[in-house]
Design an enzyme around this catalytic site. Structure first.
Site, PDB file in Angstrom:
ATOM      1  N   ARG A 123       2.423  37.416  47.173  1.00 11.40           N
ATOM      2  CA  ARG A 123       2.999  36.597  46.286  1.00 11.40           C
ATOM      3  C   ARG A 123       4.594  36.506  46.697  1.00 11.40           C
ATOM      4  NH1 ARG A 123       0.437  39.716  42.627  1.00 11.40           N
ATOM      5  NH2 ARG A 123      -1.383  38.691  41.441  1.00 11.40           N
ATOM      6  N   LYS A 145      10.064  23.640  53.027  1.00 10.60           N
ATOM      7  CA  LYS A 145       8.772  23.438  52.989  1.00 10.60           C
ATOM      8  C   LYS A 145       8.113  24.070  53.874  1.00 10.60           C
ATOM      9  CE  LYS A 145       9.127  18.486  51.635  1.00 10.60           C
ATOM     10  NZ  LYS A 145       8.946  16.979  52.055  1.00 10.60           N
ATOM     11  N   GLU A 187      14.982  12.649  64.934  1.00 17.41           N
ATOM     12  CA  GLU A 187      15.564  13.091  63.577  1.00 17.41           C
ATOM     13  C   GLU A 187      17.184  13.120  63.623  1.00 17.41           C
ATOM     14  OE1 GLU A 187      13.352  13.445  61.235  1.00 17.41           O
ATOM     15  OE2 GLU A 187      11.577  13.572  62.253  1.00 17.41           O
ATOM     16  N   LYS A 234      20.869  17.533  56.367  1.00 16.71           N
ATOM     17  CA  LYS A 234      19.634  17.902  55.482  1.00 16.71           C
ATOM     18  C   LYS A 234      20.166  18.805  54.464  1.00 16.71           C
ATOM     19  CE  LYS A 234      15.211  19.123  55.289  1.00 16.71           C
ATOM     20  NZ  LYS A 234      13.737  18.998  55.853  1.00 16.71           N
ATOM     21  N   GLU A 244      11.969  17.020  45.921  1.00 21.41           N
ATOM     22  CA  GLU A 244      11.529  15.681  46.379  1.00 21.41           C
ATOM     23  C   GLU A 244      11.221  14.890  45.146  1.00 21.41           C
ATOM     24  OE1 GLU A 244       9.718  15.139  50.608  1.00 21.41           O
ATOM     25  OE2 GLU A 244       8.530  13.364  49.438  1.00 21.41           O
ATOM     26  N   ARG A 248      15.605  13.341  48.102  1.00 21.53           N
ATOM     27  CA  ARG A 248      15.023  13.840  49.549  1.00 21.53           C
ATOM     28  C   ARG A 248      14.318  12.835  50.068  1.00 21.53           C
ATOM     29  NH1 ARG A 248      12.989  20.205  50.260  1.00 21.53           N
ATOM     30  NH2 ARG A 248      12.505  19.943  52.377  1.00 21.53           N
ATOM     31  N   ASN A 252      12.670  10.552  54.388  1.00 21.43           N
ATOM     32  CA  ASN A 252      11.373  10.098  55.007  1.00 21.43           C
ATOM     33  C   ASN A 252      11.548   8.736  55.818  1.00 21.43           C
ATOM     34  OD1 ASN A 252       8.731  10.739  54.669  1.00 21.43           O
ATOM     35  ND2 ASN A 252       8.445   8.952  53.450  1.00 21.43           N
ATOM     36  N   HIS A 255       9.321   7.360  58.536  1.00 22.36           N
ATOM     37  CA  HIS A 255       8.157   8.326  58.435  1.00 22.36           C
ATOM     38  C   HIS A 255       6.976   7.438  58.051  1.00 22.36           C
ATOM     39  CE1 HIS A 255      10.856  11.048  59.588  1.00 22.36           C
ATOM     40  NE2 HIS A 255      10.058  12.276  59.544  1.00 22.36           N
ATOM     41  N   HIS A 259       4.021   8.266  60.243  1.00 19.55           N
ATOM     42  CA  HIS A 259       2.906   9.159  59.683  1.00 19.55           C
ATOM     43  C   HIS A 259       1.407   8.093  60.018  1.00 19.55           C
ATOM     44  CE1 HIS A 259       5.403  11.941  56.723  1.00 19.55           C
ATOM     45  NE2 HIS A 259       5.151  12.309  58.191  1.00 19.55           N
ATOM     46  N   HIS A 272       5.766  13.584  67.221  1.00 17.66           N
ATOM     47  CA  HIS A 272       6.383  13.217  65.637  1.00 17.66           C
ATOM     48  C   HIS A 272       7.584  12.252  65.896  1.00 17.66           C
ATOM     49  CE1 HIS A 272       6.879  13.256  61.658  1.00 17.66           C
ATOM     50  NE2 HIS A 272       8.189  13.862  61.754  1.00 17.66           N
TER      51      HIS A 272
HETATM   52  N1  LIG Z   1       8.755  22.008  56.849  1.00 24.99           N
HETATM   53  C1  LIG Z   1       9.326  20.667  57.201  1.00 24.99           C
HETATM   54  O1  LIG Z   1      10.282  20.120  56.249  1.00 24.99           O
HETATM   55  C2  LIG Z   1       8.987  20.140  58.362  1.00 24.99           C
HETATM   56  C3  LIG Z   1       9.859  18.737  58.648  1.00 24.99           C
HETATM   57  C4  LIG Z   1       9.379  18.166  60.065  1.00 24.99           C
HETATM   58  C5  LIG Z   1       8.415  18.438  60.690  1.00 24.99           C
HETATM   59  N2  LIG Z   1       7.608  19.614  60.243  1.00 24.99           N
HETATM   60  C6  LIG Z   1       6.627  20.287  61.027  1.00 24.99           C
HETATM   61  O2  LIG Z   1       7.023  20.680  62.305  1.00 24.99           O
HETATM   62  C7  LIG Z   1       6.015  20.724  63.361  1.00 24.99           C
HETATM   63  C8  LIG Z   1       6.553  20.047  64.594  1.00 24.99           C
HETATM   64  O3  LIG Z   1       7.499  20.834  64.938  1.00 24.99           O
HETATM   65  P1  LIG Z   1       8.257  20.869  66.288  1.00 24.99           P
HETATM   66  O4  LIG Z   1       8.352  19.434  66.890  1.00 24.99           O
HETATM   67  O5  LIG Z   1       9.178  21.928  66.379  1.00 24.99           O
HETATM   68  O6  LIG Z   1       6.856  21.404  67.289  1.00 24.99           O
HETATM   69  P2  LIG Z   1       6.341  22.772  67.799  1.00 24.99           P
HETATM   70  O7  LIG Z   1       6.672  23.986  66.972  1.00 24.99           O
HETATM   71  O8  LIG Z   1       4.792  22.393  68.284  1.00 24.99           O
HETATM   72  O9  LIG Z   1       7.105  22.988  69.288  1.00 24.99           O
HETATM   73  C9  LIG Z   1       6.807  22.128  70.291  1.00 24.99           C
HETATM   74  C10 LIG Z   1       6.562  22.529  71.577  1.00 24.99           C
HETATM   75  O10 LIG Z   1       7.910  23.147  72.025  1.00 24.99           O
HETATM   76  C11 LIG Z   1       7.645  24.435  72.452  1.00 24.99           C
HETATM   77  N3  LIG Z   1       8.960  25.244  72.139  1.00 24.99           N
HETATM   78  C12 LIG Z   1       9.600  25.467  70.902  1.00 24.99           C
HETATM   79  N4  LIG Z   1      10.723  25.871  71.170  1.00 24.99           N
HETATM   80  C13 LIG Z   1      11.116  26.133  72.551  1.00 24.99           C
HETATM   81  C14 LIG Z   1      12.009  26.466  73.349  1.00 24.99           C
HETATM   82  N5  LIG Z   1      13.335  26.917  73.063  1.00 24.99           N
HETATM   83  N6  LIG Z   1      11.862  26.524  74.758  1.00 24.99           N
HETATM   84  C15 LIG Z   1      10.827  26.153  75.077  1.00 24.99           C
HETATM   85  N7  LIG Z   1       9.546  25.690  74.670  1.00 24.99           N
HETATM   86  C16 LIG Z   1       9.677  25.594  73.411  1.00 24.99           C
HETATM   87  C17 LIG Z   1       6.561  25.034  71.644  1.00 24.99           C
HETATM   88  O11 LIG Z   1       5.760  25.908  72.123  1.00 24.99           O
HETATM   89  C18 LIG Z   1       5.612  23.840  71.543  1.00 24.99           C
HETATM   90  O12 LIG Z   1       5.013  23.637  72.626  1.00 24.99           O
HETATM   91  C19 LIG Z   1       4.914  19.776  62.536  1.00 24.99           C
HETATM   92  O13 LIG Z   1       3.699  20.545  62.240  1.00 24.99           O
HETATM   93  C20 LIG Z   1       5.622  18.902  61.447  1.00 24.99           C
HETATM   94  O14 LIG Z   1       4.597  18.912  60.599  1.00 24.99           O
HETATM   95  C21 LIG Z   1       7.888  20.332  59.110  1.00 24.99           C
END
Ligand SMILES: NC(=O)c1ccc[n+]([C@@H]2O[C@H](COP(=O)([O-])OP(=O)(O)OC[C@H]3O[C@@H](n4cnc5c(N)ncnc54)[C@H](O)[C@@H]3O)[C@@H](O)[C@H]2O)c1
Length: 366
Positions: A123, A145, A187, A234, A244, A248, A252, A255, A259, A272
């Site tokens: 939990r 999130k 971003e 942020k 949100e 918040r 978006n 987005h 999306h 993304h």
């Molecule tokens: N929770 C939230 O508020 C929120 C907001 C925006 C996006 N997201 C989510 O985030 C995800 C995308 O995140 P991302 O763009 O960080 O992608 P990711 O986590 O897939 O990382 C991108 C790539 O870079 C590699 N990598 C990461 N850090 C590295 C480093 N320092 N050196 C070498 N390689 C590295 C990873 O292995 C991966 O292959 C999506 O699933 C999206 O839905 C969440």
């Protein structure tokens, strides 16, 4: 907390977001300072772990912590029910307790997956976000999130679970592949447009410094400053509106269309941030056509996105009619009205539910 730290304060949760070059060295003593202990459940992905896993494990073990480590395959596919279940099994069979702490070392994928495991196992146990991508530093790691994907759509299963600490070491961005870095810039630019005109101007002034990885090293101090500023946006927004229900939604920006583009292309062709960049340019054009945003500012935004290597037009092979159809049923739609986040000036946006469908159609299809 030092006076330069950024603090998220939602009323129910309060935690620091520390952004420094070399910050990972501080992890052991920061865990102590914030009373985070028990067994540390370190979750990472295969690429990140190859770069930093052994070093982080050694840092923590030398400081006397018990560390358990789990590495998931890198990539979006790890945000799955199967992977989540394996995490639960690993933690429960190895004796997880309520006083323990999950450390999410990676990009947004690891942050979301490990964050949701922390939110739900027993939990809920403590969570520390250690973001390693630019996108995760300025966006995903802050705000609570967490979640996984469902075969019917992205991020449909999850929970709000605020971390107890976010520690972003900007030196870790050196190993990030160039395209992932560029995706993160979208971003950062977004945060400038929605709330910080000065950040936007800094990005304009320093575009050349951030072009590639070699000058990037010389610009490391500057990079940290820019990331801190982008994170501050942020932090301010989620502190004002954790769930949100109001402000918040401005995060978006870009987005709604982004999306729809990602969904149309099956999350394969565009990263993304690339989809968001195209979405930001389209939103700016809609705002210009509505007479609320100067054409010269839309042009400024387009130039900045392109200076950071981001696309602003649709890939030629995309089915624009499908993008339009998906845009019109985005999950942020409420009462059948799309809540468009549109720029009013560089540094200010407004949320509009009166954008004529014909205008959206004309911007998207031409
Ligand atoms: N929770 C939230 O508020 C929120 C907001 C925006 C996006 N997201 C989510 O985030 C995800 C995308 O995140 P991302 O763009 O960080 O992608 P990711 O986590 O897939 O990382 C991108 C790539 O870079 C590699 N990598 C990461 N850090 C590295 C480093 N320092 N050196 C070498 N390689 C590295 C990873 O292995 C991966 O292959 C999506 O699933 C999206 O839905 C969440």
């Amino acid at each position: 907390m030092s006076s330069s730290d950024l603090i998220v304060d939602t009323g129910t949760a309060r935690y620091p977001v520390i952004v420094e070059s070399g910050a990972r060295q501080e992890l052991p003593h920061l865990l102590k300072e914030y009373g985070l202990g028990g067994t540390l459940w370190l979750v990472s992905d295969s690429s990140v772990f190859a770069h930093y896993g052994a070093e982080i494990q050694a840092l923590l073990s030398q400081a006397g912590y018990t560390v358990q480590t789990y590495v998931v395959p890198s990539g979006e596919a790890s945000k799955s029910q199967e992977q989540l279940w394996q995490l639960y099994t690993w933690m429960i069979s190895s004796g997880v307790e309520r006083r323990d702490t999950v450390l999410a070392l990676g990009g947004g994928v690891v942050g979301d997956l490990a964050g949701f495991a922390a939110a739900s196992v027993l939990r809920g146990i403590a969570l520390v976000q250690l973001p390693t991508t630019l996108l995760a530093m300025v966006d995903a790691s802050v705000g609570g999130k967490t979640g996984i994907n469902h075969p019917l759509g992205k991020n449909l299963i999850g929970a709000f679970h605020q971390p107890r600490l976010v520690l972003a070491d900007t030196a870790m961005l050196q190993s990030l592949p160039g395209r992932e870095l560029r995706s993160g810039w979208a971003e950062v630019i977004k945060h400038g447009v929605i709330r910080d005109a000065e950040l936007f101007a800094m990005l304009e002034a320093h575009a050349a410094d951030f072009q590639q990885h070699a000058p990037f090293l010389q610009a490391a101090g500057l990079l940290t400053t820019v990331v801190q500023r982008a994170v501050a946006v942020k932090v301010a927004v989620v502190s004002a509106d954790e769930r949100e229900q109001g402000l918040r939604i401005i995060l978006n920006y870009g987005h709604t269309l982004g999306h729809a583009l990602e969904a149309t292309l099956g999350y394969a062709e565009l990263l993304h941030g690339e989809a968001v960049a195209i979405g930001m340019h389209a939103a700016a054009r809609i705002a210009v056509d509505m007479g609320i945003f100067a054409a010269a500012d839309a042009e400024r935004q387009r130039r900045l996105l392109e200076a950071y290597g981001l696309p602003t037009s649709f890939p030629t092979d995309v089915d624009r009619e499908q993008v339009l159809a998906l845009t019109l049923r985005d999950k942020k739609v409420q009462n059948r009205q799309i809540h468009w986040v549109l720029p009013v000036s560089i540094g200010t946006v407004s949320v509009r539910d009166d954008v004529p469908e014909a205008l959206v159609r004309s911007v998207l299809l031409h």
